[in-house]
Design a protein around this motif. Sequence first.
Motif, mmCIF file in Angstrom:
data_model
loop_
_atom_site.group_PDB
_atom_site.id
_atom_site.type_symbol
_atom_site.label_atom_id
_atom_site.label_comp_id
_atom_site.label_asym_id
_atom_site.label_seq_id
_atom_site.Cartn_x
_atom_site.Cartn_y
_atom_site.Cartn_z
ATOM 1 N N LYS A 2 -9.213 18.726 -44.884
ATOM 2 C CA LYS A 2 -8.379 17.787 -44.298
ATOM 3 C C LYS A 2 -8.209 17.958 -42.705
ATOM 4 O O LYS A 2 -8.023 17.128 -41.995
ATOM 5 C CB LYS A 2 -6.816 18.269 -44.936
ATOM 6 N N LYS A 3 -8.518 19.068 -42.314
ATOM 7 C CA LYS A 3 -8.701 19.431 -40.829
ATOM 8 C C LYS A 3 -9.814 18.338 -40.173
ATOM 9 O O LYS A 3 -9.502 17.758 -39.088
ATOM 10 C CB LYS A 3 -8.879 21.016 -40.443
ATOM 11 N N LEU A 4 -10.806 18.461 -40.672
ATOM 12 C CA LEU A 4 -12.042 17.562 -40.361
ATOM 13 C C LEU A 4 -11.739 15.817 -40.213
ATOM 14 O O LEU A 4 -12.023 15.592 -39.606
ATOM 15 C CB LEU A 4 -13.280 17.769 -41.102
ATOM 16 N N LYS A 5 -11.091 15.845 -41.423
ATOM 17 C CA LYS A 5 -10.696 14.467 -41.907
ATOM 18 C C LYS A 5 -9.614 13.853 -40.526
ATOM 19 O O LYS A 5 -10.071 12.964 -40.051
ATOM 20 C CB LYS A 5 -10.136 14.072 -43.249
ATOM 21 N N ASN A 6 -8.844 14.701 -40.337
ATOM 22 C CA ASN A 6 -7.633 14.390 -39.069
ATOM 23 C C ASN A 6 -8.280 14.472 -37.971
ATOM 24 O O ASN A 6 -8.174 13.290 -37.324
ATOM 25 C CB ASN A 6 -6.522 15.305 -39.357
ATOM 26 N N LYS A 7 -9.229 15.365 -37.604
ATOM 27 C CA LYS A 7 -9.951 15.391 -36.242
ATOM 28 C C LYS A 7 -10.968 14.190 -36.261
ATOM 29 O O LYS A 7 -10.755 13.664 -34.893
ATOM 30 C CB LYS A 7 -10.627 16.906 -36.168
ATOM 31 N N TRP A 8 -11.605 13.857 -37.128
ATOM 32 C CA TRP A 8 -12.624 12.861 -36.976
ATOM 33 C C TRP A 8 -12.079 11.571 -37.621
ATOM 34 O O TRP A 8 -12.770 10.442 -37.161
ATOM 35 C CB TRP A 8 -13.986 13.200 -37.654
ATOM 36 N N ASN A 9 -10.688 11.303 -37.688
ATOM 37 C CA ASN A 9 -9.971 10.087 -37.936
ATOM 38 C C ASN A 9 -10.781 9.298 -39.260
ATOM 39 O O ASN A 9 -10.983 8.241 -39.160
ATOM 40 C CB ASN A 9 -9.837 9.149 -36.877
ATOM 41 N N LEU A 85 -19.224 9.882 -31.319
ATOM 42 C CA LEU A 85 -19.455 11.105 -31.145
ATOM 43 C C LEU A 85 -20.343 11.290 -29.873
ATOM 44 O O LEU A 85 -20.260 12.161 -29.148
ATOM 45 C CB LEU A 85 -19.891 11.648 -32.334
ATOM 46 N N LYS A 88 -18.860 10.300 -26.626
ATOM 47 C CA LYS A 88 -17.961 11.444 -26.254
ATOM 48 C C LYS A 88 -18.616 12.703 -25.658
ATOM 49 O O LYS A 88 -18.116 13.321 -24.533
ATOM 50 C CB LYS A 88 -16.985 11.908 -27.397
#
Length: 101
Positions: A2-9, A85, A88
């Motif tokens: 979930k953290k990765l999904k949120n971070k990477w949208n 990515l 950035k």
Amino acid sequence: MKKLKNKWNIKSNFQLIIILIVFAITGSLSLVVSEPILEILGIKSSGMSPWLFTPLRLIIVFPVYQLLILLIGFLFGQFNFFWKLEKKMLIKMGFSKFFNK
């Protein structure tokens, strides 16, 4: 995850799995592809100190990895994610004048 999904949208688990697969393939393939490039340049581990060979190999692997991640990301339908990515990262490295923020 979930953290990765949120971070990477990212919205779906499937897209996250595809992105992780692209990272895995690119990491391995960049080492495989860099070997012939080093040989073309005449850089061989057998005739060189590891203290010199390792930094030279890393210098070659870095741009190879950057190109391969875009290519493999494109093949897996994730070019836009990896292009964002890359942009950035390049902006953080000081290449911001080449990109519209």
